[in-house]
Design a protein around this motif. Structure first.
Motif, short mmCIF file in Angstrom:
data_model
loop_
_atom_site.label_atom_id
_atom_site.label_comp_id
_atom_site.label_asym_id
_atom_site.label_seq_id
_atom_site.Cartn_x
_atom_site.Cartn_y
_atom_site.Cartn_z
N LYS A 184 -12.20 39.32 -44.92
CA LYS A 184 -13.56 39.83 -44.87
C LYS A 184 -13.60 41.36 -44.88
CE LYS A 184 -16.02 35.95 -44.29
NZ LYS A 184 -17.01 35.55 -45.28
N ALA A 185 -12.46 41.98 -45.01
CA ALA A 185 -12.39 43.45 -44.98
C ALA A 185 -13.13 44.04 -46.17
CB ALA A 185 -10.93 43.89 -45.01
N PRO A 186 -13.55 45.30 -46.05
CA PRO A 186 -14.25 45.93 -47.18
C PRO A 186 -13.48 45.81 -48.49
CG PRO A 186 -14.38 47.33 -45.24
CD PRO A 186 -13.47 46.19 -44.88
N VAL B 189 -10.76 46.92 -40.98
CA VAL B 189 -10.33 48.31 -41.20
C VAL B 189 -9.47 48.71 -40.01
CG1 VAL B 189 -11.08 50.70 -41.52
CG2 VAL B 189 -12.48 48.82 -42.41
N TRP C 158 -22.56 56.24 -50.02
CA TRP C 158 -23.52 57.29 -49.66
C TRP C 158 -24.40 57.58 -50.86
CZ3 TRP C 158 -24.11 60.27 -45.16
CH2 TRP C 158 -24.86 61.45 -45.29
N PRO D 270 -15.13 39.11 -53.10
CA PRO D 270 -13.72 39.08 -53.51
C PRO D 270 -13.10 37.73 -53.16
CG PRO D 270 -14.17 40.96 -52.05
CD PRO D 270 -15.39 40.10 -52.05
N GLY D 271 -12.00 37.42 -53.80
CA GLY D 271 -11.31 36.16 -53.52
C GLY D 271 -10.37 35.85 -54.66
N TYR E 187 -8.43 50.66 -37.16
CA TYR E 187 -8.97 51.70 -36.28
C TYR E 187 -7.91 52.13 -35.28
CZ TYR E 187 -13.71 50.21 -37.77
OH TYR E 187 -14.83 49.90 -38.48
N MET F 97 -6.74 51.39 -49.54
CA MET F 97 -8.01 51.97 -49.10
C MET F 97 -7.88 52.55 -47.68
SD MET F 97 -10.59 49.05 -50.64
CE MET F 97 -12.09 49.78 -49.98
N ALA G 179 -25.17 52.23 -36.40
CA ALA G 179 -24.87 50.82 -36.11
C ALA G 179 -26.11 50.02 -35.79
CB ALA G 179 -23.87 50.74 -34.96
N TRP H 285 -20.32 63.31 -44.35
CA TRP H 285 -20.48 62.34 -43.26
C TRP H 285 -19.24 62.15 -42.40
CZ3 TRP H 285 -17.37 58.14 -43.06
CH2 TRP H 285 -16.77 57.70 -44.27
N ARG I 13 -29.49 49.10 -45.20
CA ARG I 13 -30.59 50.06 -45.19
C ARG I 13 -30.93 50.53 -46.61
NH1 ARG I 13 -27.88 51.87 -40.49
NH2 ARG I 13 -29.08 51.49 -38.59
N SER J 83 -8.30 49.58 -45.26
CA SER J 83 -9.55 48.81 -45.26
C SER J 83 -9.35 47.45 -45.92
CB SER J 83 -10.65 49.59 -45.99
OG SER J 83 -10.84 50.85 -45.39
N SER K 127 -12.86 56.91 -38.75
CA SER K 127 -13.96 57.50 -39.53
C SER K 127 -15.01 56.44 -39.87
CB SER K 127 -13.44 58.18 -40.79
OG SER K 127 -12.72 57.28 -41.61
N ALA K 128 -15.19 55.49 -38.96
CA ALA K 128 -16.17 54.43 -39.20
C ALA K 128 -17.57 54.94 -38.89
CB ALA K 128 -15.86 53.22 -38.33
N PRO K 129 -18.48 54.92 -39.86
CA PRO K 129 -19.84 55.36 -39.58
C PRO K 129 -20.48 54.61 -38.40
CG PRO K 129 -19.53 55.18 -41.95
CD PRO K 129 -18.29 54.61 -41.30
N ARG L 226 -16.66 44.92 -52.40
CA ARG L 226 -17.68 45.12 -51.37
C ARG L 226 -17.99 46.61 -51.24
NH1 ARG L 226 -14.27 41.07 -48.26
NH2 ARG L 226 -15.50 39.16 -48.34
N PRO L 227 -19.23 46.92 -50.92
CA PRO L 227 -19.54 48.33 -50.68
C PRO L 227 -18.85 48.80 -49.39
CG PRO L 227 -21.41 46.95 -50.08
CD PRO L 227 -20.39 46.04 -50.69
N HIS L 228 -18.35 50.01 -49.41
CA HIS L 228 -17.66 50.53 -48.22
C HIS L 228 -18.05 51.99 -48.03
CE1 HIS L 228 -14.74 50.89 -45.10
NE2 HIS L 228 -13.87 51.60 -45.80
N ARG L 229 -18.89 52.24 -47.05
CA ARG L 229 -19.29 53.61 -46.70
C ARG L 229 -19.91 54.32 -47.91
NH1 ARG L 229 -13.75 54.81 -43.21
NH2 ARG L 229 -14.10 53.14 -41.72
N ASP M 256 -9.05 56.62 -40.72
CA ASP M 256 -8.55 55.32 -40.30
C ASP M 256 -7.56 54.73 -41.29
OD1 ASP M 256 -12.01 54.31 -40.28
OD2 ASP M 256 -10.75 54.93 -41.96
N HIS N 55 -11.08 43.47 -49.04
CA HIS N 55 -10.43 42.16 -49.06
C HIS N 55 -9.00 42.31 -48.54
CE1 HIS N 55 -9.30 38.16 -50.98
NE2 HIS N 55 -10.38 37.90 -50.27
#
Lengths: 221, 270
Positions: free
Chosen positions: A138-140, A211, B137, B47-48, A213, A178, A20, A85, B179, A133, A11-13, B132-135, A130, A142
């Motif tokens: 570096k994941a959304p 994430v 909307w 994060p950390g 996938y 997540m 992208a 979405w 964006r 996360s 479900s990755a945008p 972190r922001p994740h998807r 998916d 962490h």
């Protein structure tokens, strides 16, 4: 509902090239795999897209996708209702795979789940969701050390055609990690009941952006 | 507003100004370059490893105390989301609380009020600090930002914060994809129209990196372009790693806008 095939896609945008932007080509492999596995559903009479959404809901063929809320300009005057979405990703994959047949969209909210109205003929399910996360630093979300093992068990269930294992996903752990796919996979396990796929294959199992996938296909009968 | 990171791990300077001596050298330098505000923070945004209140104060408090003594007239802001930390730092001489995670600690306005300090009212989409922001909307990201920051500003006034010490900050990249951040920047005028002074924290951030596909070291020109646009549209405070460059850009924008005169008026006029 006679399910003859299930396709699992992330479900990755960023699967959608317009989302992208300039880096779309970097994930062509993932996108192609998702489109290919969606195309396997074309043997069905109807395709139902199921995805996790904030609120449960059902939309018909006329519904369309928009990613405006991610800041992507809306397509010129979309006709029909705009899908959440996550279902929009499924709708985009149906379009990319060339499907023009009947389809419905199911937003899988919180339990208890409703069962979609049965239709005559074979149904193909496009299941959008998916894994964790929190697979990398570096994941959304962490890094969470439990994420790799959690996702590995999902990969095993998808590769082995094991809906029972999907039904046993711990919802609390999934929330901690997540994992966007957990509600829809658990819904699928309930919808399949005692049905078991006759073939199952896992085409993608990676976490390139932290994430999990998965792209997988199940066939029944 | 010069960024002073009392951190070992912030995304751009990576510990260059960590430790009291290094932080004070940085403060001396940015003031010499013309910064009117120094913004001291002790916890990186990403994060950390956990940085608790004790550790945050260990990093930041001696810097604020020493900076206050060395530079009595400079405005010192402290970048923290914790009311308890802000309380101690304001007692040590900080002038403004830069609550860049957008009001996650409901007591922070009361702390600002108690000390007569200013408050930065930011928008992070109600994300928890250091996430972190994740998807994410937004039906209308700018409307969401304005609702949030104006709501915080009005609550701050109601809590007794001095109205002339309040600025609003859309918080570029916080709770937003690139964006979203570009749209917020494009519509800076909508933020300015609220009547609250607007702070822009854009320095070397990912939205610049994603426009250009460049790492933080190579994001100066992109940041300055965004700063020029935002200044032209009425933003008032610019939080930056690069004080001298930012001030040059702002001086030219001000001159074009007719708000500042020439430093030299000889060309064709002798």
């Amino acid at each position: 509902m006679r399910i003859n095939a299930v396709a699992f896609v992330p479900s990755a945008p960023l699967l959608v090239p317009a989302v992208a932007g300039g880096s779309a080509a970097l994930d062509d492999d993932l996108r192609s795999a998702a489109v290919d596995v969606t195309r396997r559903l074309h043997e069905s009479d109807e395709i139902i897209v199921a995805a996790p959404t904030d609120h449960a809901g059902e939309w018909g063929s006329e519904a369309t996708w928009s990613f405006a809320g991610f800041g992507v300009p809306r397509r010129p005057s979309p006709a029909g209702a705009v899908l959440p979405w996550s279902l929009g990703i499924g709708a985009w994959l149906l379009e990319a795979s060339g499907w023009s047949g009947p389809r419905r969209y199911l937003g899988i909210g919180a339990e208890p789940w409703s069962t979609p109205a049965a239709t005559a003929g074979n149904v193909g399910l496009l299941v959008v969701g998916d894994g964790s996360s929190r697979r990398t630093e570096k994941a959304p979300g962490h890094l969470d050390d439990r994420a790799a093992g959690f996702d590995a068990s999902i990969a095993r269930a998808l590769a082995g055609g094991d809906p029972v294992a999907l039904g046993r996903i711990d919802p609390e752990l999934a929330t901690d990690l997540m994992c966007a796919g957990a509600p829809v996979w658990r819904w699928l396990a309930a919808a399949l009941g005692d049905d078991r796929p006759t073939t199952a294959d896992l085409l993608v199992d990676d976490a390139r952006y932290g994430v999990g996938y998965f792209v997988a296909g199940w066939r029944f009968g | 507003m010069a960024i002073v990171n009392a951190t070992p791990d912030s995304f751009y300077d990576r510990g260059r100004t960590y430790g009291v001596g290094a932080a004070l050298d940085r403060i001396d330098q940015v003031i010499a370059e013309g910064a009117a505000i120094v913004d001291v923070g002790g916890v990186k945004a990403a994060p950390g490893g956990d940085v608790d209140e004790t550790e945050e104060l260990r990093r930041v408090l001696p810097v604020v105390e020493a900076a206050r003594e060395r530079h009595p007239d400079v405005v010192i802001t402290v970048d923290t989301w914790r009311a308890s930390v802000a309380d101690t730092l304001c007692a040590a001489g900080a002038d403004v609380i830069n609550d860049s995670w957008g009001g996650t600690d409901p007591d922070i306005a009361a702390v600002a009020a108690r000390h007569g300090a200013g408050l930065v009212c930011a928008h992070a989409g109600w994300q928890s600090p250091r996430t972190r922001p994740h998807r994410v909307w937004y039906d209308d990201v700018v409307a969401h930002v304005i609702d949030h920051v104006v709501g915080l500003a009005e609550r701050a006034v109601a809590a007794g914060v001095r109205p002339d010490g309040i600025v609003i900050d859309p918080a570029h990249d916080f709770g937003k994809n690139s964006r979203h951040t570009l749209e917020v920047t494009r519509r800076t005028g909508d933020l300015v129209a609220t009547g609250w002074p607007v702070l822009m924290a854009m320095s070397r951030k990912d939205f610049v990196g994603e426009v250009l596909d460049l790492p933080p070291d190579d994001r100066l020109e992109g940041t300055l372009a965004a700063s020029a646009i935002a200044a032209w549209l009425g933003a008032r405070v610019f939080r930056t790693h690069d004080v001298a460059a930012t001030l040059r850009v702002l001086a030219v924008v001000s001159a074009i806008a007719g708000d500042a005169d020439l430093k030299l008026g000889r060309r064709g006029l002798a």
